[in-house]
Design an enzyme around this catalytic site. Structure first.
Site, PDB file in Angstrom:
ATOM      1  CG  ASP A 203      -3.968  -4.089  17.575  1.00 40.32           C
ATOM      2  OD1 ASP A 203      -2.846  -3.627  17.863  1.00 40.32           O
ATOM      3  OD2 ASP A 203      -4.716  -3.598  16.720  1.00 40.32           O
ATOM      4  CD  GLU A 289       4.533   5.092  13.475  1.00 39.00           C
ATOM      5  OE1 GLU A 289       4.253   6.104  12.777  1.00 39.00           O
ATOM      6  OE2 GLU A 289       3.727   4.166  13.683  1.00 39.00           O
TER       7      GLU A 289
HETATM    8  N1  UDP Z   1      -5.403   2.801  21.655  1.00 34.72           N
HETATM    9  C1  UDP Z   1      -5.639   3.632  22.726  1.00 34.72           C
HETATM   10  N2  UDP Z   1      -6.753   4.433  22.695  1.00 34.72           N
HETATM   11  C2  UDP Z   1      -7.626   4.447  21.641  1.00 34.72           C
HETATM   12  C3  UDP Z   1      -7.353   3.597  20.555  1.00 34.72           C
HETATM   13  C4  UDP Z   1      -6.239   2.805  20.588  1.00 34.72           C
HETATM   14  O1  UDP Z   1      -4.905   3.638  23.699  1.00 34.72           O
HETATM   15  O2  UDP Z   1      -8.621   5.193  21.692  1.00 34.72           O
HETATM   16  C5  UDP Z   1      -4.211   1.918  21.690  1.00 34.72           C
HETATM   17  C6  UDP Z   1      -4.504   0.494  21.238  1.00 34.72           C
HETATM   18  O3  UDP Z   1      -4.970  -0.286  22.317  1.00 34.72           O
HETATM   19  C7  UDP Z   1      -3.193   0.048  20.668  1.00 34.72           C
HETATM   20  C8  UDP Z   1      -2.592   1.349  20.140  1.00 34.72           C
HETATM   21  O4  UDP Z   1      -3.271   2.413  20.787  1.00 34.72           O
HETATM   22  O5  UDP Z   1      -2.354  -0.500  21.627  1.00 34.72           O
HETATM   23  C9  UDP Z   1      -2.764   1.502  18.636  1.00 34.72           C
HETATM   24  O6  UDP Z   1      -4.122   1.453  18.302  1.00 34.72           O
HETATM   25  P1  UDP Z   1      -4.700   0.536  17.126  1.00 34.72           P
HETATM   26  O7  UDP Z   1      -4.190  -0.850  17.293  1.00 34.72           O
HETATM   27  O8  UDP Z   1      -6.165   0.704  17.060  1.00 34.72           O
HETATM   28  O9  UDP Z   1      -4.016   1.231  15.888  1.00 34.72           O
HETATM   29  P2  UDP Z   1      -3.524   0.619  14.499  1.00 34.72           P
HETATM   30  O10 UDP Z   1      -3.574  -0.853  14.569  1.00 34.72           O
HETATM   31  O11 UDP Z   1      -4.459   1.150  13.508  1.00 34.72           O
HETATM   32  O12 UDP Z   1      -2.155   1.122  14.341  1.00 34.72           O
HETATM   33 MN    MN Z   2      -3.228  -2.118  15.987  1.00 38.36          MN
END
Ligand code: UDP
Ligand code: MN
Length: 343
Positions: A203, A289
């Site tokens: 995203d 990380e």
């Molecule tokens: N993601 C996943 N499974 C989940 C939720 C998220 O594989 O149940 C993936 C999501 O598609 C993205 C990454 O993990 O590529 C990080 O998730 P997110 O963007 O929701 O996290 P944030 O933006 O809060 O770091």
């Molecule tokens: Mn994200």
């Protein structure tokens, strides 16, 4: 007779006295030049060195020219375009992306693909958070244009976020990133150093410059990440001599590596040589990380990119959840709008 001879002799004697020294000096001068140019031993040492180097380089250039001609004829024979060959010379960028099913998934993946298509020598490792590979992702990848590996691994139920749970409560994409690392480790043995690995969530917003910056990473490259951790931009602190010595961040500044997943690229060799380096579900909240990087690199070894970390090439954007109120109603009535169409 004797008289004329003596007059002639007198004439030459006078001329000789007049021009003789000049002739002798000129003779010695030209002999000297001839001697110097013919005998390299007597030339100035630095000039001799220069000549030797020049000769060696000329020989190398001739050899190279012959090789280039051979290469050109091989490319022609096998019908390989020169651009493709040039791409083969670049270190490959392996992008690992965890992804999960939701209404906007294909839109997010399309945004990423449209950027990746502009980046030469990029291989996309897309890892679905699912029991099985989905048709949607399979069709999306097979629609062409990009070199990819399609993997899947489900996150255990206990580690999945509930419908209305805030995102910070559970780590996301952990096992999927590790699956990408496992795939790389099982396909490459050291030295595989002409490659870099990057974790790109589905995203975020990526600019093409980011990939140019990370391509020649020796160990671990770092750069600023915008719109993350409650601030406009989180970034490495860089000294005047170009060393990273800390982090500019609002949230948890005590992290050893206070950066987001999108803020670093790693040389593939480093990962292959450190097989124990994985992401952990057990990392303290927000330390995933940092814990990972601590296993493979020291702060002073980081390579600051993006103009000594003064430019933003990646934004940690998040997409608004689309309104599905009427869709849910229609679904209950057995009339979903996406019955025969992939969205
Ligand atoms: N993601 C996943 N499974 C989940 C939720 C998220 O594989 O149940 C993936 C999501 O598609 C993205 C990454 O993990 O590529 C990080 O998730 P997110 O963007 O929701 O996290 P944030 O933006 O809060 O770091
Ligand atoms: Mn994200």
């Amino acid at each position: 007779m004797t008289f004329t001879m003596s007059i002639g002799f007198q004439f030459y004697k006078r001329r000789f006295r007049q021009y003789g020294p000049l002739i002798i000096v000129m003779f010695i001068f030209f002999m000297g030049i001839f001697y110097l140019s013919a005998s390299p031993d007597l030339q100035h040492p630095s000039f001799r060195k220069h000549l030797a180097l020049n000769n060696a380089i000329n020989k190398d250039i001739l050899k190279l020219e012959r090789k280039v001609k051979l290469l050109e004829s091989t490319l022609k024979k096998h019908n390989i375009p020169e651009s493709e060959y040039m791409e083969g010379l670049l270190p490959v960028i392996y992008v690992i992306t965890p992804t999960h099913a939701r209404p906007q998934q294909k839109a997010e993946l399309t945004r990423l693909k449209n950027v990746f298509l502009h980046v030469p020598a990029l291989h996309w490792i897309l890892v679905e958070d699912s029991e099985q590979k989905t048709g949607l992702v399979k069709h999306f990848l097979e629609s062409g244009g990009i070199s990819f590996t399609h993997l899947n691994v489900p996150t255990p139920k206990d580690w999945k976020l509930g419908e209305n749970q805030p995102v910070w409560q559970k780590p996301r994409g952990v096992l999927q990133r590790n699956a990408g690392l496992d795939w790389l480790r099982s396909n490459f043995e050291p030295p595989a150093s002409r490659a870099v690995v990057y974790f790109a969530d589905d995203d975020n917003t990526y600019s093409t410059e980011l990939f140019q910056e990370m391509r020649w990473t020796k160990k671990v490259s770092v750069w600023p990440v915008a719109l993350v951790g409650g601030v406009m931009v989180e970034r490495p602190k860089v000294t005047l001599s170009g060393k990273v010595n800390g982090w500019l961040t609002g949230w948890k500044p005590d992290r050893a590596f206070a950066t987001d997943m999108a803020g670093f690229g790693i040389n593939l060799d480093l990962l292959v040589n450190n097989p124990e380096a994985e992401f952990s579900l057990d990392s303290q909240k927000g330390f995933m990380e940092s814990d990972f990087l601590e296993k493979i690199v020291k702060l002073h070894e980081l390579e600051p990119k993006a103009d000594m970390c003064t430019k933003v090439y990646i934004w940690h954007t998040r997409t608004e959840k689309p309104n599905m109120k009427d869709e849910e109603k229609l679904r209950k009535e057995g009339r979903p709008t996406n019955r025969n169409i992939e969205v």
